[in-house]
Design a protein around this motif. Structure first.
Motif, PDB file in Angstrom:
ATOM      1  N   ASP B 255       9.594  56.206  -6.562  1.00  0.00           N
ATOM      2  CA  ASP B 255       9.795  56.595  -5.144  1.00  0.00           C
ATOM      3  C   ASP B 255      10.976  55.993  -4.346  1.00  0.00           C
ATOM      4  OD1 ASP B 255       7.338  58.291  -4.977  1.00  0.00           O
ATOM      5  OD2 ASP B 255       6.469  56.507  -5.161  1.00  0.00           O
ATOM      6  N   ALA B 256      11.176  54.983  -4.926  1.00  0.00           N
ATOM      7  CA  ALA B 256      12.475  54.209  -4.409  1.00  0.00           C
ATOM      8  C   ALA B 256      12.819  53.164  -5.516  1.00  0.00           C
ATOM      9  CB  ALA B 256      12.384  53.451  -3.014  1.00  0.00           C
ATOM     10  N   ALA B 257      14.115  52.871  -5.623  1.00  0.00           N
ATOM     11  CA  ALA B 257      14.670  51.736  -6.424  1.00  0.00           C
ATOM     12  C   ALA B 257      15.810  51.027  -5.959  1.00  0.00           C
ATOM     13  CB  ALA B 257      14.648  52.348  -8.026  1.00  0.00           C
ATOM     14  N   TYR B 258      15.809  49.847  -6.470  1.00  0.00           N
ATOM     15  CA  TYR B 258      16.938  49.035  -6.136  1.00  0.00           C
ATOM     16  C   TYR B 258      18.063  49.214  -7.310  1.00  0.00           C
ATOM     17  CZ  TYR B 258      19.518  44.773  -4.808  1.00  0.00           C
ATOM     18  OH  TYR B 258      20.379  44.103  -4.185  1.00  0.00           O
ATOM     19  N   LEU B 259      19.312  49.655  -6.675  1.00  0.00           N
ATOM     20  CA  LEU B 259      20.327  49.931  -7.701  1.00  0.00           C
ATOM     21  C   LEU B 259      21.527  49.318  -7.429  1.00  0.00           C
ATOM     22  CD1 LEU B 259      19.240  53.665  -7.484  1.00  0.00           C
ATOM     23  CD2 LEU B 259      19.271  52.440  -9.480  1.00  0.00           C
ATOM     24  N   ARG B 260      22.610  49.850  -8.255  1.00  0.00           N
ATOM     25  CA  ARG B 260      23.898  48.972  -8.041  1.00  0.00           C
ATOM     26  C   ARG B 260      24.843  49.715  -7.401  1.00  0.00           C
ATOM     27  NH1 ARG B 260      27.020  48.739 -13.635  1.00  0.00           N
ATOM     28  NH2 ARG B 260      25.862  50.182 -15.010  1.00  0.00           N
ATOM     29  N   PRO B 261      25.802  49.206  -6.712  1.00  0.00           N
ATOM     30  CA  PRO B 261      26.908  50.011  -5.943  1.00  0.00           C
ATOM     31  C   PRO B 261      27.489  51.060  -6.644  1.00  0.00           C
ATOM     32  CG  PRO B 261      27.078  47.889  -5.375  1.00  0.00           C
ATOM     33  CD  PRO B 261      25.760  47.673  -6.443  1.00  0.00           C
ATOM     34  N   ALA B 262      27.832  50.750  -7.736  1.00  0.00           N
ATOM     35  CA  ALA B 262      28.558  51.824  -8.795  1.00  0.00           C
ATOM     36  C   ALA B 262      27.748  53.055  -8.856  1.00  0.00           C
ATOM     37  CB  ALA B 262      28.941  51.219 -10.197  1.00  0.00           C
ATOM     38  N   GLN B 263      26.418  53.184  -8.657  1.00  0.00           N
ATOM     39  CA  GLN B 263      25.445  54.319  -8.970  1.00  0.00           C
ATOM     40  C   GLN B 263      25.279  55.044  -7.736  1.00  0.00           C
ATOM     41  OE1 GLN B 263      22.145  51.728 -10.040  1.00  0.00           O
ATOM     42  NE2 GLN B 263      22.472  52.566 -12.375  1.00  0.00           N
ATOM     43  N   THR B 264      25.985  54.708  -6.528  1.00  0.00           N
ATOM     44  CA  THR B 264      25.781  55.405  -5.295  1.00  0.00           C
ATOM     45  C   THR B 264      26.346  56.953  -5.625  1.00  0.00           C
ATOM     46  OG1 THR B 264      26.378  53.448  -4.240  1.00  0.00           O
ATOM     47  CG2 THR B 264      26.291  55.171  -2.934  1.00  0.00           C
ATOM     48  N   PRO B 265      27.564  57.395  -6.076  1.00  0.00           N
ATOM     49  CA  PRO B 265      28.138  58.672  -5.989  1.00  0.00           C
ATOM     50  C   PRO B 265      26.975  59.618  -6.974  1.00  0.00           C
ATOM     51  CG  PRO B 265      29.840  57.116  -6.936  1.00  0.00           C
ATOM     52  CD  PRO B 265      28.318  56.411  -6.517  1.00  0.00           C
ATOM     53  N   ARG B 266      26.345  59.056  -7.883  1.00  0.00           N
ATOM     54  CA  ARG B 266      25.527  59.627  -8.697  1.00  0.00           C
ATOM     55  C   ARG B 266      24.029  60.156  -8.078  1.00  0.00           C
ATOM     56  NH1 ARG B 266      24.068  59.733 -14.371  1.00  0.00           N
ATOM     57  NH2 ARG B 266      21.931  60.540 -14.603  1.00  0.00           N
ATOM     58  N   LEU B 267      23.592  58.884  -7.144  1.00  0.00           N
ATOM     59  CA  LEU B 267      22.288  59.234  -6.422  1.00  0.00           C
ATOM     60  C   LEU B 267      22.536  60.192  -5.333  1.00  0.00           C
ATOM     61  CD1 LEU B 267      21.684  55.335  -5.453  1.00  0.00           C
ATOM     62  CD2 LEU B 267      20.027  57.268  -6.289  1.00  0.00           C
ATOM     63  N   LYS B 268      23.928  60.287  -4.687  1.00  0.00           N
ATOM     64  CA  LYS B 268      23.986  61.088  -3.792  1.00  0.00           C
ATOM     65  C   LYS B 268      24.066  62.634  -4.293  1.00  0.00           C
ATOM     66  CE  LYS B 268      26.191  58.433  -0.270  1.00  0.00           C
ATOM     67  NZ  LYS B 268      27.338  57.617   0.125  1.00  0.00           N
ATOM     68  N   SER B 269      24.694  62.596  -5.440  1.00  0.00           N
ATOM     69  CA  SER B 269      24.743  64.245  -6.178  1.00  0.00           C
ATOM     70  C   SER B 269      23.482  64.650  -6.501  1.00  0.00           C
ATOM     71  CB  SER B 269      25.882  63.991  -7.315  1.00  0.00           C
ATOM     72  OG  SER B 269      25.305  63.285  -8.264  1.00  0.00           O
ATOM     73  N   ALA B 270      22.435  63.422  -6.843  1.00  0.00           N
ATOM     74  CA  ALA B 270      21.317  63.946  -7.481  1.00  0.00           C
ATOM     75  C   ALA B 270      20.113  64.382  -6.050  1.00  0.00           C
ATOM     76  CB  ALA B 270      20.544  62.686  -8.259  1.00  0.00           C
ATOM     77  N   GLY B 271      20.931  64.442  -5.110  1.00  0.00           N
ATOM     78  CA  GLY B 271      20.082  64.861  -3.744  1.00  0.00           C
ATOM     79  C   GLY B 271      19.145  63.343  -3.204  1.00  0.00           C
ATOM     80  N   LEU B 272      19.184  62.411  -3.766  1.00  0.00           N
ATOM     81  CA  LEU B 272      18.385  61.318  -3.239  1.00  0.00           C
ATOM     82  C   LEU B 272      18.968  60.584  -2.123  1.00  0.00           C
ATOM     83  CD1 LEU B 272      17.923  59.999  -6.853  1.00  0.00           C
ATOM     84  CD2 LEU B 272      16.109  60.615  -5.303  1.00  0.00           C
ATOM     85  N   ASN B 273      18.349  59.928  -1.111  1.00  0.00           N
ATOM     86  CA  ASN B 273      18.595  59.312  -0.047  1.00  0.00           C
ATOM     87  C   ASN B 273      19.230  58.068  -0.603  1.00  0.00           C
ATOM     88  OD1 ASN B 273      17.834  61.655   1.446  1.00  0.00           O
ATOM     89  ND2 ASN B 273      15.845  60.904   2.167  1.00  0.00           N
ATOM     90  N   VAL B 274      20.146  57.507   0.186  1.00  0.00           N
ATOM     91  CA  VAL B 274      20.917  56.231  -0.196  1.00  0.00           C
ATOM     92  C   VAL B 274      20.877  55.396   0.772  1.00  0.00           C
ATOM     93  CG1 VAL B 274      22.660  54.997  -1.401  1.00  0.00           C
ATOM     94  CG2 VAL B 274      22.146  57.522  -1.984  1.00  0.00           C
ATOM     95  N   LEU B 275      20.326  54.081   0.732  1.00  0.00           N
ATOM     96  CA  LEU B 275      20.432  53.151   1.879  1.00  0.00           C
ATOM     97  C   LEU B 275      21.469  52.231   1.356  1.00  0.00           C
ATOM     98  CD1 LEU B 275      16.505  52.321   2.573  1.00  0.00           C
ATOM     99  CD2 LEU B 275      18.325  53.907   3.813  1.00  0.00           C
ATOM    100  N   ILE B 276      22.243  51.778   2.163  1.00  0.00           N
ATOM    101  CA  ILE B 276      23.161  50.829   1.835  1.00  0.00           C
ATOM    102  C   ILE B 276      23.640  49.616   2.733  1.00  0.00           C
ATOM    103  CG2 ILE B 276      25.842  50.283   1.003  1.00  0.00           C
ATOM    104  CD1 ILE B 276      25.636  53.342   0.317  1.00  0.00           C
ATOM    105  N   LYS B 277      23.542  48.450   2.460  1.00  0.00           N
ATOM    106  CA  LYS B 277      23.793  47.483   3.426  1.00  0.00           C
ATOM    107  C   LYS B 277      24.099  46.189   2.856  1.00  0.00           C
ATOM    108  CE  LYS B 277      20.779  45.891   7.145  1.00  0.00           C
ATOM    109  NZ  LYS B 277      19.665  46.125   7.817  1.00  0.00           N
ATOM    110  N   PRO B 278      24.987  45.489   3.385  1.00  0.00           N
ATOM    111  CA  PRO B 278      25.129  44.107   2.736  1.00  0.00           C
ATOM    112  C   PRO B 278      24.382  43.232   3.213  1.00  0.00           C
ATOM    113  CG  PRO B 278      27.018  44.826   4.311  1.00  0.00           C
ATOM    114  CD  PRO B 278      26.045  45.888   4.145  1.00  0.00           C
TER     115      PRO B 278
END
Lengths: 300, 526, 317
Positions: B255-278
């Motif tokens: 349902d959710a996973a901790y990922l790495r910054p480089a994967q953000t574009p792929r996440l967005k294109s897959a229609g998933l919501n992305v939370l990003i915060k330093p």
């Protein structure tokens, strides 16, 4: 090189068979002449070996030189196969990695031969208790999957490609043992062996002079097939991160890295993947054709 | 529980009878495949009451006092802490303690405890339980001991009041009590040898299954704040491979996973919501200053100058890792303004090489050591990049990859040369990072790195519990350490990237501490 | 009966030898085994802890007796890493692995035999050549690459199957099976290729037999011929191959579990290897041997069932 008598081939066939003794026949290698695929495979493997040996002369770039800004560059005159995630030249890395990808299976093969061949020779010639004991040991090793045994050895000795390939070589040994044992048994009953024994030839001498030449062909078949298997095993271990350690690379570790970055660079899996595929295919095709050639000669 | 469990039924195949019809196999196989495929892709339907979380590291132990750096997330659901952080603002809010008061000299901390709270085994939560738990955490063999070190004596005033007598100023203790140190273990379970996998706390969840790859939790109805818990079950699944986690998320296995910054574009294109915060998490190279060469501050500075932080950020992390030469980035109060602009902070392999030559390391006799990284993709990649970058400055390094669970014992035992690891420099508190790594008796200071005046600066900071109050001494301290050549070389502060299925709400990347999932809701897909 | 007893005795002997092998592997390595496991960077306390955990202070025969005694009781010792009993760890991880292996075996038998029969019946035809090519390539491909391709097309591009994970049977048979389709196919492909090759060879051999020629001459064709004669005879090499491939399947799950993020025996073994947790791997090696040996016993039993002698009955009926 010409082989006079050919014992049965195949990994698990050990039925003794009367070796042919008669006029000289063309060697196994020469009889491959009829198979274009085998010749193509053999030529490919020779070229590959030359490439691997002369990698420093051939590789267009330093395989370890990173250029982060040029990561995943496409195919170009500068980078024949593009660059990887660190901007390293893939073509150069493929050529260098060929060394590890070929040496690693060789380690297994050498270990397997060192264990399997002498044991097989002795078991075949002597029979009796030695034969029984070594056959049970062989059964034992055959019941342990190669990768699993390699993992156990890694747990003891620490992750290292050499250790892992030695482990795989140990699990190889029974395959070679069976071939050699069967072939030896086949010639052991021959009159020239008994006469050699009668005139007082020592066992090592009999094995070296009379038996070994007769088992070269089936051994070659088995060794060729095992090279392909070991190359895949190396790739698998590298995939698990238990094989070659960076910055050194094998095709397996390159494929693993490309796989990690599949999302960013979908085609980067091709160079290393295809290199593994073609090389393993070559070993297998060559091994199969050699086996066919051996079988054909036997039925002559 | 599962909506429509029979929707995906399919004709059975009897393998025992297939001998006679094996030639039918391809046809049957295809029919089987299509009947299964027609069940649809929403593998999540079976788990709408279970929140499945994918995380790179695994639970090495569920015992808070023995926890490694990344075990907190696995312990938080079971153990409530004395004090909590507001996930948005980071401010201290009541937990098992409702009030707290630090004396002006910073040397006593009074806690008022919540009443009527029970542990999951039925034991009563009271001052005695707090004392027993804290005392266990202080035992020298516990990893939590260094955080709790300032506590000299624990006085039970009455069942709902505890007074901590401190040997040194303890402003940092408030933060410590929001972390492992403040997790209160049931007094009945304190000496249970199975505590590592059978935790007993006073938190919202109980552990229903524990293996080193997966921890499953179920709501505990006796929780004092039960109405705040909306998610009946939580499952934390360890997948050390980044791409596996991403694929699992894409195919609805998580349902959710901790990922790495480089994967953000792929996440967005897959229609998933992305939370990003330093956050206060920083990728670092931890150096063992007892090793030849690495004990020299100039060498450490040279290594820092040899790191191409911008290259790592732009290329390896796709602009998702803010370069930094100090532990705290601008968003946090201990950040030293202007440090990045100094010439000796810039990426300069030539300069690094020069300094190394001055220290006696040349191409003929290079500095050489082993770089160790945990077997988690992003740190291995980082280590490989560092190896090449150090190489440009003439440093020869070997790479060693170890199981992630080995990293914490390695750090503490000092059996390493250089470790590539993420450090949460703000956890539990900025001063504890300093105390762990920069003070002479710090538990992760194998080379006994120290500088005169650091202890005093830490004490000064710890007289205050607010970030503003700590700022002056902390800035001074980080400036000093930077000039001396830091034993912990920061590389960059990664964006924390969490990929979330559409329809899943209630997840936020916390300012401080770790993720909490009790408020998650899984709704209809958007 | 005597034959079965002898087979069983041999099986027990092999398991005993595998146990001896794993026992000696750690103890005969040069140097201190505890030091080896702890790694060169370990502290003295860590080494001492491991030594105590494995009982390495006792004389070798005492250690061996203890280890063997435990094995007989079904005890494989404790993990060095987390102190859990190895048997429990294996039992927790086994269902996922065995499920994947089972589906792989099923896939390999169905497709391997199917393709092999088709190829054998049409020897030299396009179907034969296609099967041979696919089989040759299938054997030469790294399984993780196959897995990756399958995931891309059947989980991500077309979201038909889950890309990762394992669902226990308790979540429903369909859910369970859906999770196993891709890993099972990945694992089964190389085995299917091997089986196809052997089936093809078996079919070609049988077709050349005089009685088949006679049957054909009498007008027996297609399905009847295949069912009545060919399959039964071609089954022997296939069953042999299945027995031999069990080990390969178990070894293969190590890779497949990594590709599909499945927490089974394979991932347990990889993590334990990295953690230098030898007792767990020792347990896994023994478990694998038990499975392989059992499979071969079953193959032996199966031989009796499908032995060519049975054909006499088939033909007369």
């Amino acid at each position: 090189m010409s082989v006079v008598a050919l014992p049965p081939a195949g990994s698990d066939q050990s039925a003794p068979e009367t070796p042919a003794s008669g006029p000289r026949r063309p060697s196994v290698l020469r009889s491959l002449g009829g198979s274009p695929s085998a010749i193509a495979a053999a030529v490919y493997l020779v070229v590959l070996a030359v490439l691997a040996v002369t990698a420093p002369l051939i590789a267009p770039h330093d395989p370890h030189a990173q250029d982060l800004a040029a990561r995943f560059a496409g195919v170009s005159g500068e980078h024949l196969l593009g660059t990887d995630e660190f901007g390293r030249d893939v073509a150069s890395r493929i050529v260098y990695a060929a060394r590890i990808s070929l040496i690693a299976p060789l380690i297994s093969l050498v270990v397997g031969m060192a264990l399997g061949v002498p044991a097989g020779l002795l078991a075949g010639l002597r029979g009796g208790v030695f034969d029984m004991v070594s056959a049970r040991i062989s059964d034992t090793l055959l019941s342990v999957p190669a990768i699993v045994f390699a993992l156990a050895v890694i747990a003891v000795m620490g992750p290292s490609l050499t250790n892992a390939m030695i482990a795989i070589g140990i699990v190889f040994a029974p395959h070679l043992f069976r071939v050699v044992r069967g072939a030896t048994m086949a010639v052991a009953g021959e009159t020239y062996i008994s006469s050699a024994q009668a005139i007082g030839a020592s066992t090592p001498r009999i094995l070296l002079v009379h038996v070994l030449p007769n088992i070269r062909a089936p051994l070659l078949v088995q060794a060729t097939l095992l090279m392909g298997f070991a190359l895949l095993a190396e790739a698998s271990l590298s995939f698990l991160g238990l094989g070659v350690q960076p910055p050194d690379a094998s095709w397996g570790s390159m494929l693993k890295a490309a796989y990690e970055n599949q999302a960013e660079a979908p085609y980067s899996v091709l160079p290393s993947g295809v290199a593994i595929l073609i090389t393993v295919l070559s070993f297998n095709v060559l091994g199969d054709r050699l086996r066919d050639a051996v079988a054909a000669r036997r039925s002559q | 529980m599962r909506p429509g469990p029979n929707r995906c039924q399919h004709p059975r195949i009897h393998p025992s009878r297939t001998l006679h019809r094996t030639w039918l196999a391809p046809v049957l196989g295809l029919a089987l495949a299509s009947s299964l495929a027609s069940c649809g892709s929403d593998g999540s339907t079976a788990a709408a009451t279970t929140f499945r979380w994918g995380y790179p590291s695994r639970a090495t132990t569920l015992d808070p006092h023995k926890a490694g750096q990344f075990d907190l997330i696995f312990q938080m659901p079971v153990y409530d802490t004395l004090i909590k952080n507001d996930p948005e603002s980071g401010a201290f809010v009541p937990g098992l303690a409702t009030e707290w008061k630090l004396a002006p000299d910073g040397k006593t901390l009074d806690l008022t405890l919540r009443q009527g709270v029970k542990f999951q085994d039925g034991a009563t939560f009271d001052a005695e339980a707090v004392r027993a738990s804290l005392e266990r955490g202080k035992r020298p063999e516990m990893n939590a001991a260094s955080d709790l070190e300032a506590i000299d004596r624990i006085e039970v005033v009455d069942p709902s009041h505890v007074r901590l007598h401190l040997s040194r100023p303890g402003g940092h203790l408030l933060s410590v009590l929001t972390n492992e140190g403040g997790m209160i273990i049931s007094p009945k379970a304190l000496n249970d040898p199975d505590l590592a996998h059978k935790p007993v706390g006073a938190g919202p969840y109980k552990v229903t299954a524990y293996s080193t790859r997966e921890v499953a939790y179920e709501t505990w109805d006796g929780y004092w704040n039960r109405p705040s818990v909306t998610m009946p079950r939580v499952k934390m699944i360890t997948m050390s491979d980044d791409s596996t986690r991403l694929r699992a998320l894409e195919s609805h296995q998580l349902d959710a996973a901790y990922l790495r910054p480089a994967q953000t574009p792929r996440l967005k294109s897959a229609g998933l919501n992305v939370l990003i915060k330093p956050r206060t998490l920083v990728y670092t190279v931890l150096l063992n200053t007892s090793r030849p060469g690495l004990k020299d501050g100039e060498v450490r500075k040279a290594l820092s100058q040899a790191i191409d932080r911008d290259g790592i950020d732009k290329n390896l992390a796709k602009d998702g890792c803010q370069p930094t030469v100090q532990p705290f980035i601008e968003a946090y109060s201990p950040h030293v303004p202007g440090l990045e602009a100094r010439p000796d902070a810039a990426y300069d392999p030539a300069r690094a090489k020069e300094s190394l030559a001055k220290a006696g390391y040349t191409d003929a006799k290079p500095l050489s050591f082993t770089i160790t990284a945990p077997n988690i993709t992003q740190y291995q990649v980082l280590a490989e990049a560092l190896q090449a970058q150090f190489g440009k400055a003439g440093v020869k390094t070997e790479l060693q990859v170890v199981d992630a669970a080995q990293v914490n014992p390695m750090m503490r035992s000092g059996k390493f040369d250089a470790l590539v690891i993420p450090i949460d420099v703000g956890r539990p508190d900025p001063t504890t990072f300093v105390a762990d790594h920069y003070l002479k008796n710090g538990p992760i200071n194998p080379g006994k790195f120290h500088l005169p005046g650091l202890d005093e600066l830490v004490d000064r900071a710890r007289r205050e519990s607010s970030p503003e109050g700590q700022q002056g001494p902390m800035r001074e301290l980080f400036q000093k350490v930077f000039e001396a050549g830091p034993p912990v070389i920061p590389i960059c502060a990664p964006d924390n990237v969490v990929g979330v299925q559409p329809g899943v709400t209630g997840i936020s990347i916390p300012q401080m501490g770790t993720f909490a999932f009790h408020g998650v809701r899984i709704g209809k897909k958007g | 009966m005597v034959r079965t007893a002898r087979r069983l005795a041999t099986a027990v002997l092999v398991i005993w030898l595998v146990h001896l092998l794993t026992f000696l592997l750690i103890r005969l390595v040069p140097g201190d085994p505890a030091q080896q496991l702890a790694g060169e960077r370990a502290t003295a306390e860590e080494v001492a802890l491991i030594r105590t955990a494995l009982g390495l202070d006792d004389p070798l025969p005492v250690q061996y007796g203890r280890s063997l005694g435990a094995l007989v009781r079904g005890d494989l010792g404790q993990s060095i890493f987390n102190g859990l009993p190895v048997v429990r760890m294996l039992a927790d991880a086994a269902p996922a692995t065995l499920s994947v292996a089972l589906v792989a075996l099923l896939f390999a038998s169905l497709f391997g035999v199917g393709a092999g029969v088709v190829a054998g019946l049409r020897q030299g035809g396009w179907a034969d050549r296609a099967v041979s090519t696919v089989a040759t390539v299938g054997i030469a491909l790294p399984s993780f690459w196959i897995g990756m391709v399958l995931v891309t097309f059947f989980a991500l591009v077309n979201p038909w199957f889950p890309a990762t994970g394992y669902a226990p049977l308790s979540e429903g048979g369909a859910t369970w099976l859906r999770h196993l389709v891709l890993p099972g196919t990945t694992l089964g492909l190389a085995v299917a290729a091997e089986i196809a090759r052997h089936t093809r060879g078996g079919v070609i051999d049988v077709l050349a037999k005089p009685y088949i020629r006679t049957a054909r001459a009498r007008g027996a064709t297609g399905v009847r011929l295949v069912r009545g004669h060919v399959l039964r005879n071609a089954a022997i090499p296939v069953v042999t191959v299945l027995g031999l491939q069990t080990g390969k399947l178990l070894g293969g799950t190590v890779i497949v579990e990594a590709v599909f993020g499945i927490s089974g025996l394979g991932s347990l073994a990889v993590n334990s290897a990295l953690e230098r947790d030898y007792p767990v791997l020792q347990g896994f090696v023994i478990f694998a041997a038990v499975v392989v040996v059992t499979a071969n016993l079953l193959v032996d039993v199966a031989y009796g069932r499908i032995n060519p002698k049975v054909n006499a009955r088939v033909r007369s009926s």
